[in-house]
Design an enzyme around this catalytic site. Structure first.
Site, PDB file in Angstrom:
ATOM      1  CG  LEU A   1      -0.076   1.583  13.162  1.00 52.56           C
ATOM      2  CD1 LEU A   1      -1.404   1.410  12.436  1.00 52.56           C
ATOM      3  CD2 LEU A   1       0.009   0.647  14.373  1.00 52.56           C
TER       4      LEU A   1
ATOM      5  CB  ALA B   1       3.987  -4.181  10.713  1.00 51.78           C
ATOM      6  N   GLY B   2       4.074  -2.569   7.659  1.00 50.27           N
ATOM      7  CA  GLY B   2       3.652  -2.785   6.260  1.00 50.27           C
ATOM      8  C   GLY B   2       4.826  -3.082   5.332  1.00 50.27           C
TER       9      GLY B   2
ATOM     10  CD  GLN C   1       0.622  -6.307  11.470  1.00 47.16           C
ATOM     11  OE1 GLN C   1       1.200  -5.250  11.257  1.00 47.16           O
ATOM     12  NE2 GLN C   1      -0.342  -6.751  10.688  1.00 47.16           N
TER      13      GLN C   1
ATOM     14  N   GLY D   1      -3.113  -5.674   8.189  1.00 50.25           N
ATOM     15  CA  GLY D   1      -4.028  -4.552   8.364  1.00 50.25           C
ATOM     16  C   GLY D   1      -3.752  -3.738   9.615  1.00 50.25           C
ATOM     17  CB  THR D   2      -4.504  -0.174  10.288  1.00 51.24           C
ATOM     18  OG1 THR D   2      -5.808  -0.320   9.696  1.00 51.24           O
ATOM     19  CG2 THR D   2      -3.607   0.504   9.277  1.00 51.24           C
TER      20      THR D   2
ATOM     21  N   GLY E   1     -10.368   7.197   3.222  1.00 47.39           N
ATOM     22  CA  GLY E   1     -11.562   6.846   3.981  1.00 47.39           C
ATOM     23  C   GLY E   1     -12.300   8.137   4.273  1.00 47.39           C
TER      24      GLY E   1
ATOM     25  CG  ASN F   1      -8.775   7.804   8.804  1.00 44.59           C
ATOM     26  OD1 ASN F   1      -8.194   8.407   9.703  1.00 44.59           O
ATOM     27  ND2 ASN F   1      -8.807   6.477   8.726  1.00 44.59           N
TER      28      ASN F   1
ATOM     29  CG  HIS G   1      32.438  11.090 -14.202  1.00 38.72           C
ATOM     30  ND1 HIS G   1      33.589  11.535 -13.604  1.00 38.72           N
ATOM     31  CD2 HIS G   1      32.308   9.792 -13.826  1.00 38.72           C
ATOM     32  CE1 HIS G   1      34.133  10.548 -12.911  1.00 38.72           C
ATOM     33  NE2 HIS G   1      33.362   9.479 -13.021  1.00 38.72           N
TER      34      HIS G   1
END
Ligand code: TTP
Length: 410
Positions: free
Chosen positions: A6, A8-9, A77, A82-83, A141, A165, A317
């Site tokens: 995943l 796409a976030g 996506q 969301g996942t 989670g 999780n 420098h």
């Protein structure tokens, strides 16, 4: 088996480094975060599916069509965040077999995937999750279990201990049925943790594997510094492919890429990693846990420690760069200094998505985006950000964040 990664976030918590690129492309120890994910999944899979959206062209152009000789297919996506939505987007490419899913922005190692695959097979499960025990689950989670099976998944349960999780899963194609039924969460996303609860309600067997290795969810800038330190401390092999002039000192382990020249009077204490075609010194001091990319210039009387300096950037420098992240194509003017410690020795707070968050670190320097020009004698307060495509004029004291695309003069 296929792996769905995943990516796409928007990576908003990592602004300004994600102003123009997905977070999985950011390099830590000179390698894109997603490459560590692909590498650790590689032994278990024959194909990668990468779910993309935000700045997808850049990721596709950089990562290419294969990894270690295995094909990468990109899928955009579907509308919605969301996942769970991200996993659903890969549905058409999955077929009848079980598949691995991993967030593209986390670091984990092969042992975790090995344990996960064997738990899934041993339990003849419908799904499996990788978990790790933490004392404080307020950012995670929580996975509740009974014997070998998961009984519930609770989002952000507060300051309790238990299994978190980790963002690595195995599913059967049956998961798509539950994803379709997954409601929008309070934060407006379709979340795979909600899908898992629907699966549990329907009596599906969800098992878990406890991972004891190193894991990092690279969500905030200081997570990049932690991961950089871990990788340099534990994975770096001493290797000098460039030129180290007489009179320079290199204390192993240090990796120096082809075409890089370390000039006389430079003192490097490993672990330090330097990419290709960079110019180091003369007379600079590079301290442990520093990664410097390709085509960089670290010049005379410059000290760098515990920092990430990305490709094509210069501290040429009289600079001090401590506990900082500097994006690509960025230049620090002579005498520009990052402060990395508060006088009251308090932990350093950083603004993340408009709110101050405690990094928990006593030492944290600047977070500077890409294509930034910083003038001479600029002083940057600890934990301050300078947005990409900005110009900070000579003598400015950066005591507040500089938005991307700004012109700041003293
Ligand atoms: P997050 O870190 O929760 O989200 P994000 O990448 O958008 O970051 P931020 O909160 O800083 O804006 O995402 C977890 C993983 O899931 C990560 O690998 C990105 C991926 N993801 C998607 O592919 N699609 C999505 O819509 C979301 C929200 C995340």
């Amino acid at each position: 088996m296929k792996a769905v990664v995943l990516a796409a976030g928007k990576g908003e918590r990592l602004r300004p480094l994600t102003d123009d690129r997905p977070k999985v492309m950011l390099k830590v120890a000179n390698r894109a975060i997603i490459e560590y994910v692909l590498e650790n999944l590689d032994p278990f899979v024959d194909e990668f599916i990468v779910v993309v959206r935000y700045e997808k062209e850049k990721l596709m152009a950089t990562l290419g069509d294969e990894f270690n000789g295995k094909p990468i297919t990109y899928v955009e996506q579907l509308p919605g965040d969301g996942t769970a939505k991200a996993i659903e987007s890969a549905g058409k490419l999955i077929g009848d077999e079980e598949f691995i899913v991993a967030n593209g922005d986390i670091y984990f190692e092969i042992d975790g995937v090995k344990e996960l695959v064997s738990a899934f097979r041993r339990e003849r499960a419908d799904a499996a999750l990788l978990v790790k025990e933490f004392d404080d689950l307020s950012h995670f989670g929580k996975i509740e279990v009974k014997e070998n099976l998961v009984t519930a998944v609770k989002e952000k349960p507060g300051r309790v201990s238990g299994y978190a999780n980790l963002g690595v899963y195995i599913f059967k194609p049956d998961v798509f049925h539950f994803i379709k039924k997954t409601p929008l969460s309070k934060r407006g996303e379709y979340e795979i943790t909600d899908t898992l609860n629907l699966m549990l309600d329907a009596g599906r067997r969800v098992t878990y594997a406890v991972y004891s290795g190193y894991w990092n969810d690279v969500g905030r800038p200081w997570n990049m510094l932690e991961l950089n330190e871990y990788l340099l401390k534990n994975k770096l092999k001493h290797s000098i492919r460039g030129i180290v002039e007489e009179g320079a000192t290199v204390v192993p382990p240090v990796e120096i890429g082809e075409g890089t020249v370390v000039r006389s009077g430079t003192y490097i204490i490993g672990p330090v990693k330097i990419g290709r075609n960079s110019r180091i010194g003369p007379n600079c001091f590079i301290r442990p846990y520093t990664s410097i990319g390709d085509n960089c210039h670290i010049g005379n009387a410059v000290e760098v420690k515990n920092s990430i300096i990305m490709d094509n950037s210069n501290a040429p420098h009289l600079n001090y760069v401590g506990d900082s992240i500097i994006g690509e194509n960025t230049n620090l003017g002579a005498g520009t200094i990052t402060a990395n410690l508060r006088h009251d020795k308090g932990t350093i707070k950083v603004e993340i998505k408009g709110k101050l968050e405690d990094s928990g670190r006593r030492k944290l320097g600047a977070i500077i985006g890409h294509n930034v020009k910083v003038g001479i004698n600029v002083s940057i307060y600890p934990g301050r950000k300078i947005g990409s495509n900005s110009f900070v004029g000579p003598g400015v004291i950066v005591d507040r964040n500089v938005p991307s695309g700004s012109l700041v003069v003293a």
